[in-house]
Design an enzyme around this catalytic site. Structure first.
Site, PDB file in Angstrom:
ATOM      1  CB  THR A   1      -0.822  -0.090   1.316  1.00 45.69           C
ATOM      2  OG1 THR A   1      -1.835  -1.048   1.131  1.00 45.69           O
ATOM      3  CG2 THR A   1      -1.402   1.207   1.774  1.00 45.69           C
TER       4      THR A   1
ATOM      5  N   GLY B   1     -10.502  -1.939   5.608  1.00 47.95           N
ATOM      6  CA  GLY B   1      -9.213  -1.918   6.309  1.00 47.95           C
ATOM      7  C   GLY B   1      -8.997  -0.579   6.998  1.00 47.95           C
TER       8      GLY B   1
ATOM      9  N   GLY C   1       0.248  -1.877   6.538  1.00 51.83           N
ATOM     10  CA  GLY C   1       0.411  -3.223   7.084  1.00 51.83           C
ATOM     11  C   GLY C   1      -0.943  -3.861   7.328  1.00 51.83           C
TER      12      GLY C   1
HETATM   13  N1  ASP Z   1      -3.283  -1.453   5.547  1.00 58.37           N
HETATM   14  C1  ASP Z   1      -3.810  -1.901   4.300  1.00 58.37           C
HETATM   15  C2  ASP Z   1      -5.114  -2.614   4.519  1.00 58.37           C
HETATM   16  O1  ASP Z   1      -5.257  -3.273   5.528  1.00 58.37           O
HETATM   17  C3  ASP Z   1      -2.894  -2.835   3.576  1.00 58.37           C
HETATM   18  C4  ASP Z   1      -1.472  -2.430   3.538  1.00 58.37           C
HETATM   19  O2  ASP Z   1      -1.053  -1.456   4.134  1.00 58.37           O
HETATM   20  O3  ASP Z   1      -0.740  -3.099   2.842  1.00 58.37           O
HETATM   21  O4  ASP Z   1      -5.963  -2.568   3.683  1.00 58.37           O
END
Ligand code: ASP
Length: 273
Positions: free
Chosen positions: A149, A179, A200
């Site tokens: 992300t 998310g 994350g």
């Molecule tokens: N935090 C993002 C989510 O949970 C994913 C990521 O940061 O890679 O959708």
């Protein structure tokens, strides 16, 4: 008069592999700020570069959900108290532009079909988003570390701070899943001259209200960005979850901290700029 600056991350997990891609976006924001552009423009345009780069799990490169759909989330907040976020948008390669368009509306956030309808009425690009299959297998903990992300924080010469984040969501998540990225206080927080953004495992970040709690710690305990981010990750996040943070304050460059590999880059104007 503040020194313009920017910090960006390319997700918790992928490490130095995407460093060059990330630095292009930081350079874009730096150029906008050097030419006197504002933090909002710099954060959005850097985010668009990352959404358009298929190596990141945002916009064009978003991971395909368990039902085969590709849905994008994005959020933006300005230091003067405006917020815009969109959740689970279909056919939207640049959700950050839609989120930014909400900043001056009475509505803060929109989701799914309603969000797309509103974006159509405002003339935002509707295009197929091919996405990519997540690496690994369902239930494989390592597979959850696809987290690439993206997030950007920019500060302009007026001292205004803007945080912008965008994602296709964690790997192996169902279509209705929400998310941390579009949730204020979880994936992002900005107020006055300070902002924090997270990446994350979104569920762990949301349970911890991570960005806001780290923000409050920096503000109230007067600790450094780095110490506060380390405190947040080490005390509020169970160690089995990959999580990273970036932060930018009223002075100095930005900082990134993660409990896993996380490409991040920062720039601050110098006297020769
Ligand atoms: N935090 C993002 C989510 O949970 C994913 C990521 O940061 O890679 O959708």
């Amino acid at each position: 008069m503040s020194k313009p600056a920017v910090v960006a991350h390319g997700g918790a997990g992928p490490g130095p592999m995407r460093q060059d891609n990330l630095e292009k976006a930081v350079e874009k924001a730096a150029n906008i700020l050097r030419l006197g552009g504002n933090a909002l423009e710099a954060a959005v345009e850097a985010c668009v570069i990352l959404e358009d780069d298929p190596v990141f799990n945002a916009g064009t490169g978003s991971v395909i959900r368990t039902d085969g759909s590709v849905l994008t989330d994005a959020s933006i907040q300005t230091g003067d108290g405006r917020i815009g976020f969109v959740i689970a948008m279909e056919e939207t390669p640049n959700p950050i532009r839609v989120a930014a368009d909400l900043l001056d509306e009475e509505i803060n956030g929109l989701t799914s079909a309603g969000a797309r309808l509103w974006a159509d009425q405002r003339g935002h690009l509707r295009a197929d988003v091919e996405g990519r299959l997540p690496e690994g297998q369902i239930g494989d903990l390592d597979a959850e570390i696809t987290g690439d992300t993206i997030g950007v924080i920019a500060r302009d010469s007026s001292g205004m701070i803007v945080v912008a984040t965008s994602t296709g969501g964690c790997s192996f998540r169902p279509p209705g899943r929400v998310g941390d990225v579009p949730l204020p206080g979880s994936g992002f927080w900005a107020e006055d001259g300070l902002a924090v953004a997270a990446t994350g495992i979104g569920e762990a970040i949301t349970r911890a209200l991570l960005s806001n709690r780290v923000y409050e710690r920096i503000k109230n305990k007067n600790t450094s960005l780095e110490d506060s981010m380390e405190w947040g990750i080490n005390t509020l996040i169970p160690p089995e979850h990959s999580v990273g943070l970036i932060a930018l304050g009223p002075t100095g460059p930005g900082i990134g901290v993660a409990n896993t590999d996380m490409p991040w880059a920062t720039w601050e104007a110098s006297s020769s700029d």
